[in-house]
Design a protein around this motif. Structure first.
Motif, PDB file in Angstrom:
ATOM      1  N   PHE A  13     -35.584   0.347  17.766  1.00  0.00           N
ATOM      2  CA  PHE A  13     -34.926  -0.676  17.050  1.00  0.00           C
ATOM      3  C   PHE A  13     -34.592  -1.200  16.365  1.00  0.00           C
ATOM      4  O   PHE A  13     -33.421  -1.516  15.984  1.00  0.00           O
ATOM      5  CB  PHE A  13     -34.802   1.123  15.888  1.00  0.00           C
ATOM      6  CG  PHE A  13     -34.601   2.959  16.233  1.00  0.00           C
ATOM      7  CD1 PHE A  13     -36.137   2.620  15.875  1.00  0.00           C
ATOM      8  CD2 PHE A  13     -34.557   3.476  16.446  1.00  0.00           C
ATOM      9  CE1 PHE A  13     -37.147   3.695  16.069  1.00  0.00           C
ATOM     10  CE2 PHE A  13     -35.343   5.051  16.608  1.00  0.00           C
ATOM     11  CZ  PHE A  13     -36.384   5.263  16.517  1.00  0.00           C
ATOM     12  N   HIS A  16     -31.807  -2.690  17.916  1.00  0.00           N
ATOM     13  CA  HIS A  16     -30.781  -1.591  18.259  1.00  0.00           C
ATOM     14  C   HIS A  16     -30.721  -0.602  19.098  1.00  0.00           C
ATOM     15  O   HIS A  16     -32.676  -0.394  18.984  1.00  0.00           O
ATOM     16  CB  HIS A  16     -30.087  -0.700  16.944  1.00  0.00           C
ATOM     17  CG  HIS A  16     -29.881   0.046  17.140  1.00  0.00           C
ATOM     18  ND1 HIS A  16     -29.365   1.119  15.897  1.00  0.00           N
ATOM     19  CD2 HIS A  16     -28.777   1.223  18.797  1.00  0.00           C
ATOM     20  CE1 HIS A  16     -27.739   2.119  17.127  1.00  0.00           C
ATOM     21  NE2 HIS A  16     -27.861   1.588  17.838  1.00  0.00           N
ATOM     22  N   VAL A  18     -31.909   2.525  21.517  1.00  0.00           N
ATOM     23  CA  VAL A  18     -30.860   3.034  20.783  1.00  0.00           C
ATOM     24  C   VAL A  18     -31.399   4.289  22.339  1.00  0.00           C
ATOM     25  O   VAL A  18     -30.329   5.318  22.814  1.00  0.00           O
ATOM     26  CB  VAL A  18     -32.271   4.164  19.864  1.00  0.00           C
ATOM     27  CG1 VAL A  18     -31.859   5.834  19.791  1.00  0.00           C
ATOM     28  CG2 VAL A  18     -31.684   3.294  18.123  1.00  0.00           C
ATOM     29  N   PRO A  37     -22.212  12.784  21.705  1.00  0.00           N
ATOM     30  CA  PRO A  37     -21.430  12.055  20.194  1.00  0.00           C
ATOM     31  C   PRO A  37     -22.555  11.535  19.126  1.00  0.00           C
ATOM     32  O   PRO A  37     -23.626  11.102  19.376  1.00  0.00           O
ATOM     33  CB  PRO A  37     -20.534  10.643  19.726  1.00  0.00           C
ATOM     34  CG  PRO A  37     -20.394  10.697  21.416  1.00  0.00           C
ATOM     35  CD  PRO A  37     -21.469  11.465  22.734  1.00  0.00           C
ATOM     36  N   ASN A  38     -22.447  11.563  17.977  1.00  0.00           N
ATOM     37  CA  ASN A  38     -23.478  11.311  17.226  1.00  0.00           C
ATOM     38  C   ASN A  38     -23.788  10.221  17.077  1.00  0.00           C
ATOM     39  O   ASN A  38     -22.925   9.190  17.467  1.00  0.00           O
ATOM     40  CB  ASN A  38     -22.606  10.906  15.108  1.00  0.00           C
ATOM     41  CG  ASN A  38     -22.647  12.343  15.037  1.00  0.00           C
ATOM     42  OD1 ASN A  38     -20.908  13.089  14.523  1.00  0.00           O
ATOM     43  ND2 ASN A  38     -23.320  13.357  14.907  1.00  0.00           N
ATOM     44  N   GLY A  39     -25.414   9.616  16.942  1.00  0.00           N
ATOM     45  CA  GLY A  39     -26.193   8.419  17.096  1.00  0.00           C
ATOM     46  C   GLY A  39     -26.109   8.611  18.760  1.00  0.00           C
ATOM     47  O   GLY A  39     -26.858   7.269  18.388  1.00  0.00           O
ATOM     48  N   ALA A  40     -25.808   9.208  18.960  1.00  0.00           N
ATOM     49  CA  ALA A  40     -26.408   8.607  21.061  1.00  0.00           C
ATOM     50  C   ALA A  40     -27.565   8.857  21.451  1.00  0.00           C
ATOM     51  O   ALA A  40     -28.068   8.040  22.524  1.00  0.00           O
ATOM     52  CB  ALA A  40     -25.672  10.318  21.728  1.00  0.00           C
ATOM     53  N   GLY A  41     -28.762   9.602  20.769  1.00  0.00           N
ATOM     54  CA  GLY A  41     -29.862   9.153  20.794  1.00  0.00           C
ATOM     55  C   GLY A  41     -30.830  10.717  21.137  1.00  0.00           C
ATOM     56  O   GLY A  41     -31.670  10.360  21.343  1.00  0.00           O
ATOM     57  N   LYS A  42     -29.435  12.025  20.623  1.00  0.00           N
ATOM     58  CA  LYS A  42     -30.482  12.993  20.526  1.00  0.00           C
ATOM     59  C   LYS A  42     -31.969  13.532  20.446  1.00  0.00           C
ATOM     60  O   LYS A  42     -33.124  13.418  21.331  1.00  0.00           O
ATOM     61  CB  LYS A  42     -29.366  14.196  20.679  1.00  0.00           C
ATOM     62  CG  LYS A  42     -28.386  13.735  21.944  1.00  0.00           C
ATOM     63  CD  LYS A  42     -26.781  15.081  21.241  1.00  0.00           C
ATOM     64  CE  LYS A  42     -26.240  15.240  20.087  1.00  0.00           C
ATOM     65  NZ  LYS A  42     -25.477  13.985  19.215  1.00  0.00           N
ATOM     66  N   THR A  43     -31.775  13.015  19.169  1.00  0.00           N
ATOM     67  CA  THR A  43     -32.407  13.638  18.291  1.00  0.00           C
ATOM     68  C   THR A  43     -34.323  12.070  18.761  1.00  0.00           C
ATOM     69  O   THR A  43     -35.083  12.823  18.635  1.00  0.00           O
ATOM     70  CB  THR A  43     -32.556  13.728  17.166  1.00  0.00           C
ATOM     71  OG1 THR A  43     -31.913  14.392  16.341  1.00  0.00           O
ATOM     72  CG2 THR A  43     -33.768  13.404  15.879  1.00  0.00           C
ATOM     73  N   THR A  44     -33.658  10.900  18.955  1.00  0.00           N
ATOM     74  CA  THR A  44     -34.425  10.315  19.025  1.00  0.00           C
ATOM     75  C   THR A  44     -35.442  10.406  20.256  1.00  0.00           C
ATOM     76  O   THR A  44     -36.326  10.329  20.407  1.00  0.00           O
ATOM     77  CB  THR A  44     -34.048   8.800  18.835  1.00  0.00           C
ATOM     78  OG1 THR A  44     -32.867   8.083  17.817  1.00  0.00           O
ATOM     79  CG2 THR A  44     -34.917   7.731  19.360  1.00  0.00           C
ATOM     80  N   GLN A  85     -34.062  19.230  13.210  1.00  0.00           N
ATOM     81  CA  GLN A  85     -32.059  19.488  13.219  1.00  0.00           C
ATOM     82  C   GLN A  85     -32.708  18.805  11.332  1.00  0.00           C
ATOM     83  O   GLN A  85     -31.584  20.349  10.860  1.00  0.00           O
ATOM     84  CB  GLN A  85     -31.303  17.818  13.148  1.00  0.00           C
ATOM     85  CG  GLN A  85     -30.182  17.812  12.393  1.00  0.00           C
ATOM     86  CD  GLN A  85     -29.673  16.552  13.699  1.00  0.00           C
ATOM     87  OE1 GLN A  85     -30.340  15.638  14.232  1.00  0.00           O
ATOM     88  NE2 GLN A  85     -28.294  16.270  13.855  1.00  0.00           N
ATOM     89  N   GLU A 164     -30.053  21.495  17.104  1.00  0.00           N
ATOM     90  CA  GLU A 164     -29.254  21.847  16.132  1.00  0.00           C
ATOM     91  C   GLU A 164     -29.573  23.061  15.461  1.00  0.00           C
ATOM     92  O   GLU A 164     -29.454  23.244  14.237  1.00  0.00           O
ATOM     93  CB  GLU A 164     -28.784  20.491  15.530  1.00  0.00           C
ATOM     94  CG  GLU A 164     -28.032  19.766  15.198  1.00  0.00           C
ATOM     95  CD  GLU A 164     -26.651  19.783  15.876  1.00  0.00           C
ATOM     96  OE1 GLU A 164     -26.267  20.624  15.710  1.00  0.00           O
ATOM     97  OE2 GLU A 164     -25.978  18.301  16.458  1.00  0.00           O
ATOM     98  N   HIS A 196     -23.440  20.584  18.453  1.00  0.00           N
ATOM     99  CA  HIS A 196     -22.362  20.343  18.470  1.00  0.00           C
ATOM    100  C   HIS A 196     -21.583  21.034  18.514  1.00  0.00           C
ATOM    101  O   HIS A 196     -19.807  21.092  18.481  1.00  0.00           O
ATOM    102  CB  HIS A 196     -21.946  18.760  17.370  1.00  0.00           C
ATOM    103  CG  HIS A 196     -22.491  17.296  17.194  1.00  0.00           C
ATOM    104  ND1 HIS A 196     -22.577  17.004  18.390  1.00  0.00           N
ATOM    105  CD2 HIS A 196     -23.819  17.514  16.459  1.00  0.00           C
ATOM    106  CE1 HIS A 196     -23.656  16.052  17.917  1.00  0.00           C
ATOM    107  NE2 HIS A 196     -23.843  15.992  17.048  1.00  0.00           N
TER     108      HIS A 196
END
Ligand SMILES: Nc1ncnc2c1ncn2[C@@H]1O[C@H](COP(=O)(O)OP(=O)(O)OP(=O)(O)O)[C@@H](O)[C@H]1O
Ligand SMILES: [Mg+2]
Length: 255
Positions: A13, A16, A18, A37-44, A85, A164, A196
């Motif tokens: 992105f 960045h 991702v 961790p948060n922002g690791a790229g799971k949802t992406t 999520q 999630e 999480h």
């Protein structure tokens, strides 16, 4: 046999990066935890798998067929479905109508009686059958999560990705979601569970994938992954619900 073959997926992105070349393969009715961790790229990664966003590189094959060039509805028909999520129940439709949408999207000539029976059976299983004629917007956050699981069950894909499913869910509904996951997996479906809540991950999953800043840093049985120094490092300083995982004590000994 169900197969999901993810090879070298990249996504940037702006400047960045991702997803930095994510590869893994699922064979058969696996129940895989995807953590990080948060922002690791799971949802992406989930958005790439279900076709909502296109990767910059890499390939995805479902049951041997390439799906990464397809539209999201084609990917759903091919047999991959996901929950969100942030839930996306149709607020101006009743609970029952919400369940009809995926079934009708898959097959406009679907037998209405069969669809209704299936929907009612699912609502009973999810303990929200008393809400069948309520509007989506009248449901609590946890009930909306259950409704999303119900919608996915109407679609009944080969591969279920749950992003999630426990977030914001009242503890009394957690057991229902656990049962849902075990039932779907027991019926021979592959499940990727993003959470999480480490207790849910370690209770349900027999294999863990760990994403960290867009890299898949571990892939293996939970007991081995949780002792992996790279995984412990990734979680250092992260406030996660680590109860029952041993990760916290590992952190202490590692540090
Ligand atoms: N559409 C987008 N445009 C720009 N950056 C994005 C976009 N979507 C996600 N990102 C960034 O990509 C990174 C990965 O986000 P992603 O939502 O995939 O993480 P995640 O692992 O699901 O995190 P969480 O555990 O908090 O849900 C984050 O830094 C996020 O800010
Ligand atoms: Mg996410």
């Amino acid at each position: 046999m169900i197969t999901l073959d993810v090879k070298d997926i990249t996504k940037t992105f702006g400047s960045h990066r991702v997803l930095k070349g994510v590869s893994f393969r699922i064979e058969g009715p696996e129940l895989v935890g995807l953590i990080g961790p948060n922002g690791a790229g799971k949802t992406t990664l989930t958005n790439v798998l279900d076709g909502a966003i296109k990767p910059d590189g890499g390939t995805i094959r479902l049951n041997g067929t390439r799906i990464d060039p397809l539209h999201p509805y084609e990917i759903a028909r091919a047999g991959l479905g996901r929950t969100f999520q942030v839930t996306r129940a149709f607020r101006r439709m009743t609970v029952l109508e919400n369940l009809y949408v995926p079934a009708m999207a898959m097959d406009a000539r679907v037998n209405h009686k069969e669809m209704e029976e299936k929907a009612n059976e699912i609502l009973a299983f999810l303990t929200i059958d008393h809400l069948r004629n309520e509007y989506g917007r009248a449901l609590s956050g946890g009930q909306q999560k259950l409704l999303e699981l119900g919608r996915l069950l109407m679609l009944n894909p080969d591969v279920y990705i749950l992003d999630e499913p426990f977030a914001g869910v009242h503890p009394s509904l957690m057991a229902t979601i656990y049962k849902w996951i075990e039932r779907v997996n027991g019926e021979g479906k592959a499940i990727i569970l993003i959470s999480h809540q480490m207790e849910s991950i370690f209770t349900l999953c027999r294999r863990l994938l760990v994403l960290n800043f867009g890299d898949l840093i571990a892939d293996g049985p939970p007991a081995i992954v949780k002792n992996d120094p790279a995984v412990i490092d990734a979680y250092l300083g992260v406030e996660e619900d680590m109860s029952g995982t041993g990760l916290l004590t590992q952190e202490a000994t590692h540090a």
